[in-house]
Structures are given as C-alpha cells and as structure tokens.
Design an enzyme around this catalytic site. Structure first.
Site, mmCIF file in Angstrom:
data_model
loop_
_atom_site.group_PDB
_atom_site.id
_atom_site.type_symbol
_atom_site.label_atom_id
_atom_site.label_comp_id
_atom_site.label_asym_id
_atom_site.label_seq_id
_atom_site.Cartn_x
_atom_site.Cartn_y
_atom_site.Cartn_z
ATOM 1 N N GLU A 257 0.912 -1.235 -0.096
ATOM 2 C CA GLU A 257 0.102 -0.037 0.069
ATOM 3 C C GLU A 257 0.830 1.226 -0.025
ATOM 4 O O GLU A 257 0.478 2.172 0.317
ATOM 5 C CB GLU A 257 -0.824 0.186 1.106
ATOM 6 C CG GLU A 257 -2.088 -0.708 1.066
ATOM 7 C CD GLU A 257 -2.842 -0.609 -0.127
ATOM 8 O OE1 GLU A 257 -2.991 -1.579 -1.074
ATOM 9 O OE2 GLU A 257 -2.845 0.708 -0.751
HETATM 10 C C1 LIG Z 1 2.721 -9.832 0.207
HETATM 11 C C2 LIG Z 1 2.632 -8.779 -0.705
HETATM 12 C C3 LIG Z 1 1.357 -8.573 -1.085
HETATM 13 C C4 LIG Z 1 1.078 -7.189 -1.843
HETATM 14 N N1 LIG Z 1 -0.195 -7.140 -2.482
HETATM 15 C C5 LIG Z 1 -0.487 -6.391 -3.570
HETATM 16 C C6 LIG Z 1 -1.702 -6.405 -4.039
HETATM 17 O O1 LIG Z 1 -2.514 -6.911 -3.765
HETATM 18 N N2 LIG Z 1 -2.027 -5.561 -5.142
HETATM 19 C C7 LIG Z 1 -0.819 -4.761 -5.783
HETATM 20 O O2 LIG Z 1 -1.107 -4.291 -6.911
HETATM 21 N N3 LIG Z 1 0.502 -4.814 -5.213
HETATM 22 C C8 LIG Z 1 0.670 -5.600 -4.102
HETATM 23 N N4 LIG Z 1 1.982 -5.760 -3.475
HETATM 24 C C9 LIG Z 1 3.041 -4.957 -3.967
HETATM 25 C C10 LIG Z 1 3.389 -3.875 -2.979
HETATM 26 O O3 LIG Z 1 2.474 -2.729 -3.024
HETATM 27 C C11 LIG Z 1 4.859 -3.372 -3.611
HETATM 28 O O4 LIG Z 1 5.682 -4.207 -3.420
HETATM 29 C C12 LIG Z 1 5.116 -1.811 -3.138
HETATM 30 O O5 LIG Z 1 4.341 -0.998 -3.353
HETATM 31 C C13 LIG Z 1 6.585 -1.682 -3.124
HETATM 32 O O6 LIG Z 1 6.954 -1.636 -4.658
HETATM 33 P P1 LIG Z 1 8.209 -2.757 -5.013
HETATM 34 O O7 LIG Z 1 7.985 -4.128 -4.056
HETATM 35 O O8 LIG Z 1 8.575 -2.612 -6.397
HETATM 36 O O9 LIG Z 1 9.355 -1.796 -4.349
HETATM 37 P P2 LIG Z 1 10.264 -0.816 -4.880
HETATM 38 O O10 LIG Z 1 9.416 0.179 -5.487
HETATM 39 O O11 LIG Z 1 11.247 -1.322 -5.952
HETATM 40 O O12 LIG Z 1 11.037 -0.053 -3.664
HETATM 41 C C14 LIG Z 1 12.119 -0.513 -3.151
HETATM 42 C C15 LIG Z 1 12.652 0.534 -1.990
HETATM 43 O O13 LIG Z 1 12.803 1.922 -2.860
HETATM 44 C C16 LIG Z 1 12.142 2.844 -2.155
HETATM 45 N N5 LIG Z 1 11.814 3.856 -3.323
HETATM 46 C C17 LIG Z 1 11.348 3.364 -4.529
HETATM 47 N N6 LIG Z 1 10.900 4.457 -5.070
HETATM 48 C C18 LIG Z 1 11.503 5.750 -4.178
HETATM 49 C C19 LIG Z 1 11.368 6.989 -4.496
HETATM 50 N N7 LIG Z 1 10.743 7.677 -5.571
HETATM 51 N N8 LIG Z 1 11.747 7.709 -3.519
HETATM 52 C C20 LIG Z 1 12.323 7.173 -2.475
HETATM 53 N N9 LIG Z 1 12.410 5.754 -2.023
HETATM 54 C C21 LIG Z 1 11.782 4.876 -3.068
HETATM 55 C C22 LIG Z 1 11.018 2.310 -1.445
HETATM 56 O O14 LIG Z 1 10.420 2.858 -0.439
HETATM 57 C C23 LIG Z 1 11.692 0.805 -0.936
HETATM 58 O O15 LIG Z 1 12.285 1.001 0.244
HETATM 59 C C24 LIG Z 1 2.128 -6.575 -2.628
HETATM 60 C C25 LIG Z 1 3.563 -6.777 -2.055
HETATM 61 C C26 LIG Z 1 3.483 -7.977 -1.146
HETATM 62 C C27 LIG Z 1 5.000 -8.305 -0.927
#
Ligand SMILES: Cc1cc2nc3c(=O)[nH]c(=O)nc-3n(C[C@H](O)[C@H](O)[C@H](O)COP(=O)(O)OP(=O)(O)OC[C@H]3O[C@@H](n4cnc5c(N)ncnc54)[C@H](O)[C@@H]3O)c2cc1C
Length: 564
Positions: free
Chosen positions: A422
């Site tokens: 989220e």
């Molecule tokens: C168990 C689980 C359930 C989930 N359920 C859903 C779901 O139902 N539907 C759905 O659509 N998604 C879902 N997700 C996805 C989840 O919302 C994402 O994992 C989350 O939004 C983070 O994206 P990412 O994993 O690509 O991390 P990244 O975007 O790669 O982030 C990695 C790190 O970089 C930081 N970061 C990234 N961009 C920036 C920025 N511009 N400035 C500063 N810091 C930054 C982040 O804060 C984080 O610490 C789920 C994930 C998990 C693990």
C-alpha cells in the site's frame, strides 16, 4: 494463548479521544447511536475471538497453495470467511441500498483492526473487497455498480487490486499492461501483475480484479493509466458467473509471513474488462481504493500489535526466572512501551478514520484536508508500531520467542509486510512532506494549534503531562516552517521519514494526554500517559533534528565510498 478483542479500548477512544460523537451530529451518520456502535463492536469482537482467531496458526503452518491452476486456501479459512460474510461484516460501511449497513468507516476500521489481531492473512480478503466497493461506488457506471456491488458487499464475490508489475512497484506509472478496445464497449486486457493479494481462492463465487492498464492512446506515466473491472468469471446481466475469463494465476509467492494469504502472479491474456471511471483517469479511481486500504493497513499494524502484546503479557506473567519475569524492570519497560505505543497508534488510526467519515458526511475542505494529512501518518506509524511491538513481543518471550510454537514469531513475520505494501512507509512520508504540505503547512499547523490549545487547558490540572506536549508542538511547528520553505523537494524527502514519525509521536502525546484528562490524572490510563510522555515522546527531538538535516550528507558519498 487466547485473544481478547480490544472492544473496550476502541470504545474508550471513540468516546473520549477521537470523538466519534461528532459523527452523530451529521445527517449521514445520525443513526449511528452509541447503542448501535456498541452492539456492532461487541459482535465484531465475538466473531474475531471465536471464529477467526482459531484459524491463525493454520494459515501459517498450512499456507495457501496452487494445485492444477486452482488456489486451495488454508484449513478453516473458507468457513471463517463464510461467517464474516453471513454476519454482513465484509463491508459494513457500504451503502444500505446495496446491502451494506451504511455505518461509519471508523467501525469498519475497528473491524479491520480486530481481524488483523485474529488472523491478518485472512482479514486481507475482506479488506481488499471493502476498498474495491468504495472505488466502484465513487467511480463506476451504474451498470457496473448494480452488477458487482451487492455481490461484493455480501461476500458472495471478493475483490482484488492489481497495480504492481515486475517493473512497476512504487512507480506505478511504469506499468506495461495494455487495454485494447474490443469495439463493443469492453476491452481486452493483456499483461502480467505480481504480488496480487487474494488473487484467487476456493471460497466459491467470483474474484473481481480491478486492474490498472494503458489504453492505446494513453500517454506514458500515471496520466495515461485507466482502471478496469476484470472478473474471473464473466457474469450475465443477472449477476450469475458465466464463462471463465482469459486470466490465470501463474504462481503463488513463498513469503516471510501471512502464509495464509495467497499472493498471486496474475496473467491476463486478452481478458475481458470493463472501464471504471474515465479513460486515462484510472489513478484517481485507484487512489480511492488505495487511501481506504492505507487506513486499513494502518489498522492491521495496530491489530497485530495488540495481539502480540496480549500474548507477551500472558507469557511474562507465567514465566519464572528469578520470579515471574513480568516483575523485572526491563520486561516492564518492554510491555509498557508495547502498550503505550499501541494506544497511540490506535488513536491516530481512529482519528484518521473519523476525519474521513466527517469529510464524507460534511464534504467540507477542512475535514478533507485533515483526513488527507493524517492518512500517511496513520499508515506509517501504525505499521511501524505493529513491527516494533511484535518484535518486542519476541524479546519478552526470550528463547521461546524464536521458537515457532509460541506464535510470537508469526506476529513479527506477518506484520512486516505492512510497512511495504500500500505504498512503502518511505513513500507515505514523501507524500506527507510533499503533496500534503503543498498548502504551505496549513493542515499541519491547524492540527498543531488544536493540540496546543488542548495542552493549554490541561496545564491547569496536569501540568507535568501538558507542558511537554505543548513544548513538543512548538518544536514541530518550527520543523513544519523549515520544511515548507525548502524548495528543493529532495531536501524535504531526505528528512520525511523522521518528520512523519515525530509528528506521530506528538499526536500520540496528545491522545495520551486526553486519556489522562478523562481520568483526572488518576488511574491506569494516566499512568500509561505518564510513561509515554516522559519516555517515548522525547524521541521527537532527535527525529526533528534528523528531519531538518537536509540531503547533502546523504549524497556526500560516492557509490565507491558506499562500498568501501
Ligand atoms: C505480500 C505482498 C502483497 C502485496 N499485495 C499487493 C496487491 O494486492 N496488489 C498490488 O498491486 N500490489 C501488491 N503488493 C505490491 C506492493 O504494493 C509493492 O511491493 C510495494 O508498492 C513496493 O513496490 P516494490 O516492491 O516494487 O518496491 P520498490 O518500488 O522497488 O521499492 C524498493 C525501495 O525503494 C524505495 N523507493 C522506491 N521509489 C522511491 C522514491 N521515489 N523515493 C524514495 N524511495 C523510493 C521504497 O520505499 C523501498 O524502500 C504486494 C506486495 C507483497 C510483498
């Protein structure tokens, strides 16, 4: 170990801290009488204690699995979900005309908190369905609403949100899923989504996916994204699920926690979808769902914190090492930190829920600004609290905390995701100092004024508690002034996480002070307030120093120096 639903504390916060009563003065919630809200809280608590909580360990030990393309859920989950649906609890805030109870979101939030205490993995299924109902209610056509809402609200069907793709996580605008017009008003959706919570299950009915995709004329980035309803089974006009749509679960993730929640990789191969809202305006609709879910995820943090605290307290009373460990100063410190922070987080989450209710009931800009300002704080602080409290719960158990049978480790593993999904807590903090402070800090300052005004009143009766809260407000105000004058956004972002936590710390002090005032400074709540204000509130000073340190130090290192 048993779980005792936190009905009493939620009721206290509604009555004395976050002021649920003001909702009753609005036309929309005039019927949410104290008797009704009490009965609802009791009913939710009973269901969570007696039906949902017994499934908690099953989810961890027997995760959801994908067998021949079909998801099999953990033992007992189907029955527990049916009980939630039969009780009408899936979406109690949905409009009565569609089969909901029309109750305030604050009560849904209480339910989400209790469900997370009892079984967070299962609670995610109704949580996502609630968010979908709200997105449809505000953005979908009448046709989609009348077809989907009654089934989702009754729990006959469930809802998911499909944003994330392998290359599009925090940066949702990078998504590649396509939507091609079929020429009959429907669209062919093609692409892969990952991490889709409750992407499928064996509860029966239909699984309704809200999918973000780009139309052929959609520009790059978030401005070119549209939202589509893509059901697992295509319903006929009467809402009977018909032929299977062209979508499938490719695999389920093996996760650190919430094993009972099926987290799916979804493949859409020209699946039939219906546009929700305006073309290219999908993010607006999705934001309705995400904001609802952000508060819900904050409630999950509080719920797991509560359950972890209860279990740690039970253990500390039983375990004998130089007498019961509950008598040792350091164990007391841990338990009281857990309890005091859980109360602070719960109060912030409930204040946010009530602000959202007031915003929807009155439509006034002030309440909208308050709700928007509190949402990232509620999400980030409550989930960080869930993680910290569950972690301390493991520590209270000593070696047994590291052994899975106690369940202390499960809380810690399960709640860890809440700071990530989220919108990570880093993204929440950037939202707070960025979008939410584009008003020059007005929403922040109005809130600080309120806290100070209350501390002024409290000074007469409880000066030793009121004074530190008042002083903390002054420090917070200085930080707000500093932040809003920083025109380089990266300078703001560099300190956004400590600033968000500092704001939450001060809010926590305010709510503890309110609780102590109700008791006239005598009693358990006042003792807890004294503990929080003396020992936890001072953290705001170091956090604010960090918040105002700027970005230069962070970029002073070359990548080579980071590796050295
Ligand atoms: C168990 C689980 C359930 C989930 N359920 C859903 C779901 O139902 N539907 C759905 O659509 N998604 C879902 N997700 C996805 C989840 O919302 C994402 O994992 C989350 O939004 C983070 O994206 P990412 O994993 O690509 O991390 P990244 O975007 O790669 O982030 C990695 C790190 O970089 C930081 N970061 C990234 N961009 C920036 C920025 N511009 N400035 C500063 N810091 C930054 C982040 O804060 C984080 O610490 C789920 C994930 C998990 C693990």
């Amino acid at each position: 170990m048993t779980y005792r639903a936190q009905v009493e504390d939620i009721r206290f916060i509604f009555d004395n801290v976050a002021d649920l009563d003001q909702l009753r003065g609005t036309e929309k919630f005039a019927e949410a009488s104290a008797d009704l809200t009490d009965a609802v809280l009791e009913g939710m608590g009973k269901l969570c204690e007696e039906v949902i909580y017994p499934t908690l360990r099953n989810g961890d030990l027997t995760p959801a699995v994908l067998e021949n393309g079909v998801v099999r859920t953990s033992p007992g989950f189907k029955k527990a979900f049916e009980a939630i649906a039969e009780g009408g609890w899936v979406a109690v805030s949905a409009p009565e005309a569609q089969g909901g109870m029309g109750l305030p979101l604050s009560l849904t939030t209480a339910f989400n908190e209790m469900m997370a205490s009892a079984n967070m993995a299962l609670g995610l299924c109704p949580l996502l369905t609630q968010g979908q109902c709200e997105a449809l209610e505000h953005h979908a056509s009448e046709e989609i609403k009348s077809l989907y809402l009654p089934k989702l609200i009754s729990g006959e069907w469930t809802g998911t949100m499909n944003l994330t793709e392998p290359g599009a996580g925090s940066d949702v605008g990078a998504l590649k899923t396509k939507a091609e017009p079929n020429g009959d008003g429907t669209y062919a959706i093609t692409g892969q989504k990952i991490f889709i919570t409750w992407g499928d299950h064996d509860f029966g009915g239909n699984v309704c996916h809200l999918v973000l995709a780009r139309l052929p004329d959609g520009v790059a980035g978030t401005k070119g994204i549209s939202l589509f309803m893509v059901p697992k089974y295509i319903p006929d006009a009467d809402g009977n699920p018909g032929p299977a749509n062209d979508l499938k679960v490719v695999s389920l993730e093996h996760k650190m926690g919430i094993h009972g929640s099926p987290t799916a990789v979804m493949q859409f191969d020209g699946a039939k979808g219906w546009l929700v809202g305006e073309p290219h305006n999908g993010m607006a609709a999705m934001f309705t769902m995400m904001n609802n879910a952000r508060l819900g995820v904050g409630a999950q943090g509080v719920g797991v914190a509560e359950a972890a605290y209860q279990q740690a307290l039970d253990y500390a009373k039983e375990r004998q090492q130089f007498g019961p460990i509950v008598n040792h100063a350091d164990v007391r410190r841990m338990l009281l930190t857990m309890k005091a922070d859980t109360f602070a987080a719960r109060s912030i989450v409930m204040a946010c829920a009530i602000a959202l209710d007031m915003a929807s009931a009155t439509g006034t800009a002030d309440w909208q600004a308050r709700a928007a300002f509190l949402t990232p704080i509620a999400k980030a602080f409550a989930t960080d609290t869930g993680i910290d409290v569950a972690e301390q719960g493991v520590q209270v158990h000593g070696g047994m905390g590291f052994i899975e049978e106690t369940g202390a480790a499960q809380f810690s593993r399960d709640v860890r995701i809440t700071a990530i999904y989220e919108g990570t807590n880093g993204i929440q903090a950037m939202d707070l100092v960025g979008r939410k402070m584009m008003d020059g800090g007005e929403a922040a300052n109005v809130l600080i004024d309120e806290i100070e005004a209350h501390a002024e009143i409290a000074r007469c009766t409880l000066p030793e508690l009121a004074e530190p809260v008042w002083q903390a407000c002054e420090s917070l105000r200085e930080a707000v002034e500093w932040l809003v004058t920083q025109t380089d956004m990266n300078t703001r972002f560099a300190g956004s996480v400590p600033f968000t936590r500092a704001f939450a710390r001060v809010l926590g002090g305010h709510y503890h002070l309110k609780a102590a005032m109700v008791e006239g400074g005598e009693g358990a709540r006042s003792k807890l307030a004294r503990f929080y204000i003396r020992r936890l509130l001072p953290e705001h000073e170091s956090l604010l120093a960090h918040a105002m340190a700027g970005a230069d130090d962070l970029y002073a290192f070359s990548l080579d120096e980071l590796e050295a």
